[in-house]
Scaffold this motif. Structure first.
Motif, mmCIF file in Angstrom:
data_model
loop_
_atom_site.group_PDB
_atom_site.id
_atom_site.type_symbol
_atom_site.label_atom_id
_atom_site.label_comp_id
_atom_site.label_asym_id
_atom_site.label_seq_id
_atom_site.Cartn_x
_atom_site.Cartn_y
_atom_site.Cartn_z
ATOM 1 N N LYS A 64 5.726 -10.047 -9.502
ATOM 2 C CA LYS A 64 4.769 -8.980 -9.773
ATOM 3 C C LYS A 64 4.506 -8.160 -8.517
ATOM 4 C CE LYS A 64 2.361 -11.433 -13.493
ATOM 5 N NZ LYS A 64 1.045 -11.954 -13.947
ATOM 6 N N GLY A 65 4.028 -6.944 -8.725
ATOM 7 C CA GLY A 65 3.688 -6.065 -7.610
ATOM 8 C C GLY A 65 2.283 -5.521 -7.754
ATOM 9 N N PHE A 66 1.456 -5.713 -6.718
ATOM 10 C CA PHE A 66 0.063 -5.270 -6.735
ATOM 11 C C PHE A 66 -0.127 -4.153 -5.709
ATOM 12 C CE2 PHE A 66 -1.052 -10.012 -7.609
ATOM 13 C CZ PHE A 66 -0.516 -9.907 -8.888
ATOM 14 N N GLY A 67 -0.672 -3.029 -6.130
ATOM 15 C CA GLY A 67 -0.917 -1.906 -5.233
ATOM 16 C C GLY A 67 -2.324 -1.954 -4.665
ATOM 17 N N ALA A 68 -2.426 -1.857 -3.345
ATOM 18 C CA ALA A 68 -3.732 -1.907 -2.679
ATOM 19 C C ALA A 68 -4.296 -0.499 -2.516
ATOM 20 C CB ALA A 68 -3.610 -2.584 -1.315
ATOM 21 N N MET A 69 -5.460 -0.260 -3.115
ATOM 22 C CA MET A 69 -6.256 0.941 -2.850
ATOM 23 C C MET A 69 -7.625 0.438 -2.401
ATOM 24 S SD MET A 69 -5.156 3.639 -5.866
ATOM 25 C CE MET A 69 -6.130 4.979 -5.168
ATOM 26 N N ASN A 70 -7.617 -0.284 -1.285
ATOM 27 C CA ASN A 70 -8.764 -1.087 -0.870
ATOM 28 C C ASN A 70 -9.548 -0.444 0.277
ATOM 29 O OD1 ASN A 70 -6.492 -1.529 0.717
ATOM 30 N ND2 ASN A 70 -6.940 -3.669 1.107
ATOM 31 N N ASP A 79 1.704 -3.817 -11.489
ATOM 32 C CA ASP A 79 1.012 -4.833 -12.291
ATOM 33 C C ASP A 79 -0.490 -4.859 -12.083
ATOM 34 O OD1 ASP A 79 3.339 -6.304 -13.587
ATOM 35 O OD2 ASP A 79 3.918 -6.362 -11.471
ATOM 36 N N ALA A 80 -0.949 -4.552 -10.872
ATOM 37 C CA ALA A 80 -2.383 -4.654 -10.603
ATOM 38 C C ALA A 80 -2.776 -3.723 -9.474
ATOM 39 C CB ALA A 80 -2.766 -6.097 -10.247
ATOM 40 N N PRO A 105 -6.119 1.534 -18.089
ATOM 41 C CA PRO A 105 -6.575 0.249 -18.637
ATOM 42 C C PRO A 105 -5.480 -0.796 -18.742
ATOM 43 C CG PRO A 105 -6.380 1.883 -20.387
ATOM 44 C CD PRO A 105 -6.187 2.626 -19.095
ATOM 45 N N GLY A 106 -4.212 -0.369 -18.702
ATOM 46 C CA GLY A 106 -3.123 -1.335 -18.801
ATOM 47 C C GLY A 106 -2.763 -1.995 -17.492
ATOM 48 N N VAL A 107 -3.371 -1.545 -16.384
ATOM 49 C CA VAL A 107 -3.097 -2.122 -15.067
ATOM 50 C C VAL A 107 -4.215 -3.108 -14.728
ATOM 51 C CG1 VAL A 107 -2.683 -1.639 -12.628
ATOM 52 C CG2 VAL A 107 -1.975 0.021 -14.366
ATOM 53 N N GLU A 108 -3.853 -4.302 -14.313
ATOM 54 C CA GLU A 108 -4.878 -5.285 -13.946
ATOM 55 C C GLU A 108 -5.739 -4.758 -12.810
ATOM 56 O OE1 GLU A 108 -3.512 -9.178 -13.041
ATOM 57 O OE2 GLU A 108 -2.666 -9.535 -15.030
ATOM 58 N N LEU A 109 -7.004 -5.163 -12.809
ATOM 59 C CA LEU A 109 -7.943 -4.771 -11.762
ATOM 60 C C LEU A 109 -8.325 -5.997 -10.948
ATOM 61 C CD1 LEU A 109 -9.781 -2.689 -10.416
ATOM 62 C CD2 LEU A 109 -11.485 -3.145 -12.191
ATOM 63 N N GLY A 165 0.815 -1.203 0.000
ATOM 64 C CA GLY A 165 0.000 0.000 0.000
ATOM 65 C C GLY A 165 0.847 1.250 0.000
ATOM 66 N N MET A 166 0.171 2.373 -0.226
ATOM 67 C CA MET A 166 0.796 3.681 -0.144
ATOM 68 C C MET A 166 0.201 4.398 1.070
ATOM 69 S SD MET A 166 0.994 4.674 -4.194
ATOM 70 C CE MET A 166 1.988 6.154 -3.889
ATOM 71 N N PRO A 167 0.698 5.571 1.414
ATOM 72 C CA PRO A 167 0.234 6.221 2.639
ATOM 73 C C PRO A 167 -1.255 6.570 2.666
ATOM 74 C CG PRO A 167 2.342 7.142 1.978
ATOM 75 C CD PRO A 167 1.902 6.245 0.860
ATOM 76 N N ARG A 168 -1.926 6.592 1.524
ATOM 77 C CA ARG A 168 -3.358 6.895 1.498
ATOM 78 C C ARG A 168 -4.117 5.788 0.769
ATOM 79 N NH1 ARG A 168 -4.810 12.782 -0.507
ATOM 80 N NH2 ARG A 168 -6.769 12.202 0.527
ATOM 81 N N PHE A 169 -5.391 5.689 1.105
ATOM 82 C CA PHE A 169 -6.334 4.833 0.387
ATOM 83 C C PHE A 169 -5.969 3.350 0.456
ATOM 84 C CE2 PHE A 169 -6.075 8.814 -2.349
ATOM 85 C CZ PHE A 169 -7.088 9.473 -1.676
#
Length: 677
Positions: free
Chosen positions: A64-70, A94-95, A112-116, A33-37
């Motif tokens: 691969k690296g997946f970013g959490a905006m959860n 990546d996602a 659109p190029g980033v996996e959801l 994750g990042m500092p927000r969201f």
């Protein structure tokens, strides 16, 4: 849409050390994750300046690296959330793991190029719920709710939503880590008690606190059972083969707040289990491996809900924090020592940390490190242990909370691991004969670009008198490819006759070959492909629409409340009974000819629907209400084409911004949705 369904191991990374540990231990991907969201705001997390170096580090090693905006996104945060989406896309992440439906729609539009990946916080508990989300936007992954059993997960693979379409989205399942007492994405306890919403990454872990139990106003004597809402942890290592057969794509480990030693231990154990399951082999996970799982962090290891529902087993209520494995029962004790009976097989040595379980308030528990082991007698330092031995009695139990030797081994493992970069096998063809140059050539592709390399020696091959060039000699010379994207894969030795060439010329030829190889550059990240904005997804304003007059609606939980609301002429009555079989009585009470009420009655669906539970929705229909109060994704899918019923969304749909509101109201033909929190 084609998806790669090769099983994948996904590990948590709350910081750089954990990312390195995950890669060293064999993760196929990490999430961060990042500092927000993101739902773990208390983790160290990664800054915007970390993103590009992190993705380069991962991609060079085939991870691969997946970013959490959860988390849910509020209206005044949409602009900042959009900026973060663009930043993530530009860094080559990546996602995206997303909870908020409006944010997910925005991500599909501008990145659109980033996996959801649909977060577990979306509360996907049934195939019908997943089918509804698939009508909103395509996804590359759906993280199912942790409250599903293996048998229920199997239903996703076999479900056909219509006669012509099956579910398309690959599945991800949590296999290890902490469990919540509430359904994923539906917990409001922390928000209601302390104004810290779990849906905003601020969970105060109210489920880990001690509680008193009152029955009809009388406090019950619960002895040591005070952690009434605290589940034990999930450890599904023995169920990995079943989950592979159930069609699960990604096996997720929880723990972005945990240490790199935890990430190391858990990842390498599940790597072993998953590899065996993929190859349909018996698991080689040992008791020593399971000991590592229990020692690095454990409130007690269970199969969670994957084996089915068993609340007394899962939530025994005796403690709410890390416990570790049981060592045994105290059968004798004195000042500075104890003797253990009923010993378990867990190893004990000097320096280990332990806690004494006296069945007391856990805040008053005593713990220390073992000073010396004398058979079944454990000796503690009389002055430095800090233990009041007058409180220690026979019958108390002892748990192991720390293993310094194991912790040191795990630390050395991830700190000293040589994290090799992924290299492409280079297959060389070598030709020539005495009197002609030696020629080395190869054809290969890198990132879908074809390359041909060809080098010739500057001197001709000589007839060898003693030691002709062998395949082994050529492999030794051409295998030293240095800091390139390549490693020697094979050599096709087509030399004719007994050939000889000076070692210095072979070295020069190798250097010439290396000079022709592509530079070790990563492919350019896939960034946003358009200039669309969240503003393009906002609801359309209609100057002709009139502001409706305020309207009072009432939620009733008993037949008497329904009758009273109807007598008062409440325009809209929402009915929410524990037993939906009584709904028909509520509808009959409102529509009774004896009343001249103008009230309309809407029946609430359950908050959660699991596979095979659509019978509840049919039961609601059979009561013939004026409408339905929809509380989950499966209900939205079920009723979205019903123009004969009023359809209203409830707070549990987690509508926190106008993007989500528009998406749901249009896709499910909703009359209205409430603002969630």
């Amino acid at each position: 849409m084609h998806h790669d369904l090769t099983p994948e191991l996904l590990s948590p990374a709350g910081n750089w050390d954990c990312a390195r540990a995950a890669v060293a231990a064999g993760a196929d991907a990490i999430y961060f994750g990042m500092p927000r969201f993101n739902a773990r705001l208390r983790a160290d997390n990664f800054t915007e300046h970390d993103l590009a170096p992190l993705m380069e580090f991962l991609h060079r090693r085939g991870v691969k690296g997946f970013g959490a905006m959860n988390t849910l996104i509020f209206t005044n945060e949409l602009e900042d959330a959009e900026a973060q989406l663009r930043l993530i896309a530009e860094a080559g992440v990546d996602a995206l793991i997303i909870q908020d439906l409006g944010l997910a729609k925005l991500a599909r539009e501008i990145a659109p190029g980033v996996e959801l990946h649909a977060s577990t916080q979306m509360t996907i508990t049934s195939p019908d719920g997943l089918a509804f989300i698939e009508t909103l936007f395509p996804m590359e992954r759906a993280v199912l709710a942790r409250e599903l059993s293996v048998k229920e997960i199997e239903r996703f693979q076999s479900s056909r939503i219509t006669a012509h379409r099956s579910l398309l989205t690959p599945l991800e399942v949590f296999v290890h880590g902490a469990l919540c007492v509430a359904y994923s994405g539906q917990c409001l306890t922390s928000e209601s008690l302390g104004q810290r919403s779990a849906n905003r990454g601020e969970c105060a872990q109210a489920c880990r606190m001690p509680y008193e139990l009152l029955v009809d106003g009388v406090q019950q004597d619960m002895a040591e059972v005070r952690y009434l809402l605290s589940p034990q942890d999930l450890a599904a290592v023995d169920l990995i083969p079943d989950l592979v057969k159930a069609g699960v794509k990604s096996f997720k480990i929880e723990g972005r707040l945990k240490s790199p030693e935890y990430v190391t231990a858990v990842t390498r154990v599940y790597r072993k289990a998953l590899d065996a399951a993929i190859h349909d082999q018996a698991s080689t996970v040992s008791d020593a491996d399971k000991y590592e799982l229990e020692m690095t962090f454990s409130r007690g290891l269970t199969n969670g809900w994957l084996g089915g529902t068993n609340h007394p087993y899962l939530t025994h209520g005796r403690y709410g924090k890390k416990r570790g494995p049981l060592l045994g029962e105290i059968i004798d004790c004195g000042h500075g020592w104890i003797t253990l009976g009923n010993r378990t097989s867990v190893p004990i040595q000097a320096g280990d940390g332990v806690v004494f379980d006296a069945g007391e308030n856990r805040d008053l528990e005593q713990g220390s490190r073992i000073f010396r082991v004398e058979g079944d007698r454990l000796v503690f330092h009389r002055e430095l242990s800090g233990v009041n031995f007058e409180r220690i009695k026979p019958g108390h139990t002892l748990y192991k909370t720390s293993d310094p030797k194991l912790e040191s081994e795990l630390r050395r493992f991830w700190q000293n691991a040589k994290l090799e970069e992924n290299k492409t096998p280079l297959h060389l063809t070598i030709t020539g004969k005495p009197g002609e140059p030696l020629v080395v050539s190869s054809s290969f592709d890198v990132e879908r670009s074809m390359f041909d390399v060809r080098c010739s020696s500057s001197m001709v091959l000589q007839e060898a008198s003693k030691h002709p060039l062998s395949t082994e000699t050529l492999a030794a010379q051409f295998g030293r490819l240095g800091e390139t994207l390549f490693e020697l894969g094979s050599i096709d030795n087509q030399l004719e006759g007994n050939c000889h060439l000076a070692v210095s010329e072979l070295n020069r030829l190798r250097r010439a070959l290396v000079d022709q190889l592509p530079e070790p550059e990563l492919p350019a990240p896939i960034g946003p492909r358009n200039d669309r904005s969240y503003r393009d997804l906002l609801p359309h304003s209609n100057p002709q629409s009139a502001i409706r007059s305020p309207q009072l609606s009432v939620l009733c939980r008993s037949l008497e409340q329904v009758e009273a609301a109807s007598e008062l002429g409440i325009e809209t009555i929402y009915c929410d009974f524990e037993d939906p079989r009584r709904y028909k009585d509520a509808v009959a009470a409102v529509k009774s000819e004896a009343r001249s009420s103008k009230s309309e009655i809407l029946l609430a669906t359950p908050r959660i629907l699991k596979p095979g539970e659509n019978g509840y929705l049919k039961l609601i229909e059979s009561a013939k209400p004026d409408g339905v109060l929809l509380r989950n994704l499966a209900a939205l899918e079920y009723y979205k084409h019903r123009s004969d019923l009023r359809t209203v969304g409830d707070f549990s749909l987690n509508v926190a911004n106008p993007l989500t509101a528009r998406l749901l109201m249009e896709a499910a033909a909703l009359e209205s949705v409430p603002v969630s929190y």
